[in-house]
Design a protein around this motif. Structure first.
Motif: not given
Length: 556
Positions: A378-386, A362-363, A369-373
Motif C-alpha cells: 500500500a502507498q498513498a501521497y502523504l497517506g491520503t491520495y492514490v 479506479g478510473a 488492491h491490485q494496484q498496490w500489489r
C-alpha cells in the motif's frame, strides 16, 4: 443520473475517530452538510466499539488521545479504559449533531469510480436485512482505520477444538471465563491487557508468546475534583498539559532514529525497560521477556499489570508457538499439551492491509488492491491520495502512523489536509475532479521508504508494520509534528485538477465569509455594504463586480 443529483456530496465509510473528526470539520467549519457516514458496527466509536475485551484501554494519556475540538475536562484518570473512551466518542457525536448523518450496521463492500459522471458508486450491504445496494457521491472518504480488521491466524486442527475460541476484537461476552482454563495466544498490547484482567477470575491462564517485548512503567493517576475544576475553568490549563504530553511523546520518537542522540537515548530507555521488567516479572521469565531486537522494532508495551500477573499461581507464560490444536486444547511447538475451555486469539490486526476487504475500482478499471500489489504494498501521497482514484481520500492511510504519539492527532492532521486539498477546492469550484499525479505519489513514497530503512522499524523482528512484500506501509519516518508540517500547506503542483470555474476565487471568498465567526462577519458586512453603496453604479465598468455583488448577497 437526474440533473438534481449532480451537486457536490460525500460518503464517509467509518464512524470511528477519523470519521467523527471529518464529519465535524465538514459540518462546523465548512458549513457542508451533504454527507453520509456508514459503519458496519452497530454504533459509532470504531475500534473502541469493536474492542471490548477485558482490560481494554489506551496506552496514551487521555488528554492527548482526544479531539482538539472537544477537549474533555472530566477524564477520570491519565489512561482511561475502553468504556470511558467509547462514551466520549458517543458524547462528541451528539454534542456536534453528527449522529443524524450516520447509518450503522451497514458494511461497505466496495466502490467504483464512474468517469462519465465524475461520481463514486459505493456498494453497501445492510447487515440486518442482508440487502445489498449502492449510493453515488462526488467524494469518497475511507475512515475505516487500521485497527478494524482482525488478523485471522491458521493453526493445524483449529476446527477440531470443542471449546470457545475468539479474537480479542470479537470477544464473546456470553462466554464466562470464571473458573475456566484460558489460553491466550499472542504477546502484543491486547495480550498484555487481557492476561491480568482474565487472571482475576479464571482458574488458569496460559500465554503462548514466541518473542519478548519492551515493557515500560504505566503510571495512571486518578484525577481529583480539583484537577477537573482546573481543566474546565482555568484558561489554557488543559491545552498546555496536552501540548506537554504531545511534545514529550514526540521527543521519545528520537529513539527510533539512527542519530547520535537517538542511539544514546535508545540505550537509556532499553536499560530502563530491563530494570523495570526485572523488578516486576519472575526471574524465570526474564530471558524470554527481554527482547534481543532494538527498542521500537515492535510497538512498545506500557505495562497494565501484566508483569506482576506472571507471579500469580494461576498464570503461566510459555515462550513457544503452536504446533497444533486438539479437541480439548493446544500442543505447543515443543510438544507440551494442555487442555483449555477457552482460547483467546490476541493476534492483532491486518494493519498493513489497508481498506480490507473492500474492493475499490479506479478510473482505469483496476482495483486498489491490485494496484498496490503492483507497488509491492500500500502507498498513498502523504497517506491520503492514490493516483487513478480521483476524489478519494484515505484517512489514517499508508505511512501515517505516528511512532510514539497520538493516533487521533494523526487522524486530525490528515482530516485537515483532506479538507484543504480536496473539499475546499471542490466547494470553491476550483475543480470538479482532483487526482494526485502518479509520479508524485511514487517519488514521495520512495523517499519515505528510504528514510524508514534507517530506523528501528526495519530491524530484525516480526511486526505489524511490515507487509507481505517486505515494505513498511504503516509508519511515518519522523516525528508527529513533521507529518503536520508536511501536510499543512497543500502542494497544488502534485495534483491533476479537472473542471471548475474561472471565478473560483470569488466562490472561495464567499465560503470564507459564510464560515467566518459572527463578529468578523458583522464587521465585514458593514465594510462590504459601504463598498456596494459607494460603487454600486459601476457594475458595468468593473469586470466581475456584478458577480461579486451577487455572491456577497447570497453569502449574507
Amino acid at each position: 443520473m437526474p440533473p438534481y443529483a449532480n451537486g457536490l456530496d460525500a460518503i464517509i465509510i467509518g464512524a470511528g475517530p477519523a470519521g467523527i473528526a471529518m464529519a465535524y470539520r465538514l459540518k462546523h467549519e465548512l458549513n457542508f452538510h451533504d454527507f453520509l457516514m456508514y459503519d458496519k458496527l452497530d454504533g459509532v466509536g470504531g475500534t473502541w466499539r469493536a474492542n471490548t475485551y477485558p482490560g481494554c484501554g489506551c496506552d496514551l494519556q487521555s488528554h492527548l488521545y482526544s479531539f482538539s475540538f472537544n477537549q474533555n475536562p472530566n477524564w477520570s484518570k491519565q489512561l482511561c479504559e475502553q468504556p470511558e473512551i467509547l462514551q466520549y466518542m458517543e458524547d462528541t457525536v451528539d454534542k456536534f449533531d453528527i449522529r443524524k448523518h450516520v447509518h450503522t450496521s451497514i458494511e461497505c463492500t466496495g466502490a467504483k469510480w464512474h468517469k462519465d459522471i465524475s461520481k463514486w458508486e459505493v456498494f453497501l450491504k445492510d447487515l440486518k436485512s442482508e440487502l445489498e445496494y449502492s449510493r453515488f457521491a462526488s467524494v469518497f472518504v475511507s475512515a475505516v482505520g487500521a485497527i478494524s480488521f482482525p488478523r485471522d491466524v491458521k493453526f493445524a486442527g483449529m476446527d477440531k477444538f470443542k471449546g470457545h475460541m475468539f479474537h480479542t476484537a470479537r470477544w464473546d461476552h456470553s462466554v464466562s471465563y470464571a473458573n475456566k482454563r484460558v489460553a491466550v495466544i499472542g504477546n502484543g498490547c491486547s495480550a498484555a491487557q487481557v492476561v491480568p484482567a482474565v487472571a482475576q477470575k479464571a482458574s488458569f491462564v496460559k500465554q503462548y508468546a514466541r518473542s519478548g517485548q519492551w515493557f515500560h512503567e504505566r503510571p495512571n493517576r486518578q484525577f481529583t475534583e480539583l484537577d477537573k475544576f482546573l481543566f474546565r475553568w482555568v484558561p489554557l490549563w488543559q491545552r498546555l498539559l496536552r501540548l506537554r504530553i504531545f511534545l514529550d511523546a514526540d521527543e521519545e520518537t528520537t529513539t527510533y532514529f539512527p542519530t547520535p542522540r537517538g542511539l544514546r537515548v535508545r540505550v537509556q530507555k532499553e536499560n530502563e525497560s530491563k530494570k523495570y521488567i526485572q523488578s516486576k516479572a519472575p526471574e524465570k521469565y526474564w530471558n524470554y521477556i527481554i527482547p534481543e531486537f532494538p527498542l521500537g522494532c515492535k510497538r512498545r508495551v506500557f505495562d497494565p499489570g501484566y508483569l506482576e500477573a506472571l507471579r500469580l499461581p494461576n498464570v503461566e507464560l510459555l515462550p513457544e508457538g503452536i504446533e497444533e490444536m486438539t479437541e480439548t486444547g493446544i500442543i505447543s511447538a515443543s510438544g507440551i499439551q494442555d487442555d483449555f475451555d477457552i482460547i483467546v486469539l490476541a493476534t492483532g490486526f491486518q494493519v498493513s492491509e489497508f481498506l480490507t476487504p473492500m474492493d475499490i475500482v479506479g478510473a482505469d478499471g483496476r482495483s486498489l488492491h491490485q494496484q498496490w500489489r503492483e507497488c509491492r504494498g500500500a502507498q498513498a501521497y502523504l497517506g491520503t491520495y492514490v493516483h487513478n482514484f480521483p476524489n478519494l481520500a484515505i484517512l489514517f492511510g499508508p505511512n501515517t502512523f505516528p511512532a510514539n504519539n497520538s493516533a487521533l492527532f494523526a487522524c486530525e492532521t490528515q482530516v485537515d489536509y483532506a479538507i484543504k486539498s480536496l473539499f475546499k477546492p471542490l466547494i470553491d469550484h476550483r475543480a470538479d475532479v482532483i487526482e494526485v499525479k502518479h509520479t508524485v505519489e511514487d517519488y514521495t513514497t520512495n523517499a519515505i521508504h528510504k528514510e524508514l530503512n534507517n530506523t528501528v522499524f526495519s530491524a530484525d523482528c516480526s511486526n505489524w508494520y511490515i507487509g507481505k512484500f517486505g515494505r513498511n506501509a504503516a509508519s511515518w519516518p519522523g516525528m508527529a509534528r513533521s507529518f503536520w508540517a508536511s501536510t499543512y500547506f497543500p502542494d497544488w503542483s502534485a495534483f491533476n485538477m479537472v473542471g471548475g470555474s474561472r471565478l473560483w476565487p470569488l466562490f472561495a471568498a464567499r465560503r470564507w465569509v459564510v464560515t467566518m465567526r459572527p463578529l468578523t462577519k458583522a464587521l465585514l458586512t458593514l465594510g462590504l455594504a459601504a463598498a456596494v453603496v459607494r460603487y454600486g453604479n459601476y457594475e458595468d465598468k468593473i469586470p466581475g463586480f456584478a458577480d461579486l455583488k451577487s455572491l456577497v448577497a447570497k453569502a449574507f
